[in-house]
Design an enzyme around this catalytic site. Structure first.
Site, short mmCIF file in Angstrom:
data_model
loop_
_atom_site.label_atom_id
_atom_site.label_comp_id
_atom_site.label_asym_id
_atom_site.label_seq_id
_atom_site.Cartn_x
_atom_site.Cartn_y
_atom_site.Cartn_z
N THR A 62 -6.32 -4.28 3.42
CA THR A 62 -4.98 -4.13 4.30
C THR A 62 -4.06 -3.16 3.41
O THR A 62 -4.14 -3.18 2.17
CB THR A 62 -4.45 -5.55 4.29
OG1 THR A 62 -5.36 -6.44 4.99
CG2 THR A 62 -2.99 -5.65 4.89
N PHE B 256 -0.39 -2.19 2.65
CA PHE B 256 0.98 -2.27 2.64
C PHE B 256 2.03 -1.28 2.06
O PHE B 256 1.60 -0.29 1.40
CB PHE B 256 1.44 -3.64 1.61
CG PHE B 256 0.34 -4.66 1.79
CD1 PHE B 256 0.99 -5.93 2.62
CD2 PHE B 256 -0.95 -4.67 1.24
CE1 PHE B 256 0.18 -6.99 2.78
CE2 PHE B 256 -1.69 -5.81 1.98
CZ PHE B 256 -1.18 -7.00 2.45
#
Length: 354
Positions: free
Chosen positions: A255, A257
């Protein structure tokens, strides 16, 4: 040399390190005073990046690069906090993967502010109640986080950095074994990222979506027949036993960010630029937009479309490419793009994630 003698040498080196760290901290306090008097920002990621890159070039081991990064992350974190409290807003609650990303980037000494939603994180930074915010923007298996993209359209905040976290999911429960688990709680994306594992190992259990992996851990703590898909940190925080480790379906589950803030970041030599643009709805429009990027030989790393929500079938495009807006070649590409777009907004140039 015997063990006791080696230990004496280590103890001596530890004392020297502590003395040097305190000397550095004293200088950091003076730097903070000069910054305040000059109205300069506390957080200067391009300066931290330059220090770290210089140290990594000097590092001959045996400490690996990741260990050097981890040590200096905490040194930077403590130094910032000595100058004044440094507040980081993030998509909470505690022990979510966004919290892990924030800790990985800003270290243990920052003051962390968990918030209920992505719009709230943006608002916290926009109102200057926090220095920066941390929000998820995309996952390698589940795609874009649309709430973040939508806020970037309207917000005046800039992207100041990015963090990439390899996501490992853990099945946490008070149950004795998998056969006792009747219900599995987690965030919808976490459930999706573990779908195959769940089908193989818990075909009898009911899946239940909740607002976050931390809420899932709270549910598992309340009910011995329930399990949560959450982070290892959540298991430690709630003292939940682990029934399954790294249960994500794809090993490369990453992921990304974003660090959002209020200032433009200077170049580091290893940067990324993010832009937002809209184009005419006509044949070949997207191709013409990409031509200046290709002509400048800029490495395009992302392109994502989103509805504007202003008129039906009107879209904006999020584009990431390598380089900094201060670079001459990037400036030329941006000027060419502006001539071909209905609208163009530079969301930020910032250090690329390691």
């Amino acid at each position: 040399m015997g063990l006791d003698e080696w230990r004496v040498r280590i103890d001596d080196l530890d004392r020297q390190l502590l003395k040097l760290l305190n000397q550095r901290a004293a200088i950091a306090l003076e730097v903070g005073r000069v910054k305040r008097e000059a109205g300069r920002p506390l957080f200067v990621p391009e300066r931290e990046q330059a220090i770290l890159e210089g140290l990594l070039q000097l590092n001959d081991g045996p400490l690996p690069a990741e260990a050097v990064r981890a040590v200096w992350r905490e040194i930077f974190s403590a130094s910032r906090t000595l100058q004044r409290p440094f507040r980081v807003a993030y998509l909470g609650p505690v022990a979510t993967f966004t919290h892990l990303a924030a800790l990985e980037h800003f270290g243990a000494s920052a003051e962390y502010v968990p918030l209920r939603g992505i719009p709230e994180v943006f608002a916290e930074v926009e109102h200057e109640w926090a220095d920066v915010g941390v929000v998820p923007v995309e996952n390698s298996t589940e795609g874009a986080v649309n709430h973040t993209l939508d806020r970037l359209i309207d917000s005046e905040l800039l992207i100041e950095g990015e963090v990439r976290v390899t996501i490992h999911h853990y099945l946490l429960s008070r149950a004795g074994d998998l056969s006792e688990v009747k219900q599995v709680f987690s965030h919808p994306q976490a459930l999706a990222q573990c779908r195959e594992w769940l089908d193989r190992n818990l075909p009898h259990a009911q899946m239940a979506e909740v607002a976050s992996t931390t809420v899932a851990a709270e549910r598992a703590l309340e009910d011995a027949t329930a399990a949560a898909i959450a982070s290892e940190l959540a298991g430690q925080l709630y003292r939940l036993p682990t029934l399954g480790e790294r249960i994500e379906d794809f090993a490369q589950n990453v992921t990304r960010f974003l660090i959002i803030g209020r200032r433009a970041i200077g170049p580091t030599g290893r940067d990324k630029t993010s832009i937002l643009l809209s184009i005419k709805d006509e044949i070949g429009a997207l191709h013409r937009i990409l031509e200046p990027v290709a002509a400048a030989r800029l490495n395009l790393t992302k392109i994502e479309s989103r509805p504007t929500r202003r008129r039906p079938w009107e879209y904006v495009f999020f584009v990431d490419f390598e380089g900094h807006r201060a670079d001459a070649v990037v400036q030329g590409a941006l000027e060419a793009l502006r001539e071909r777009c209905l609208f163009l907004k530079v969301l930020g140039s910032y250090p690329a994630a390691s």
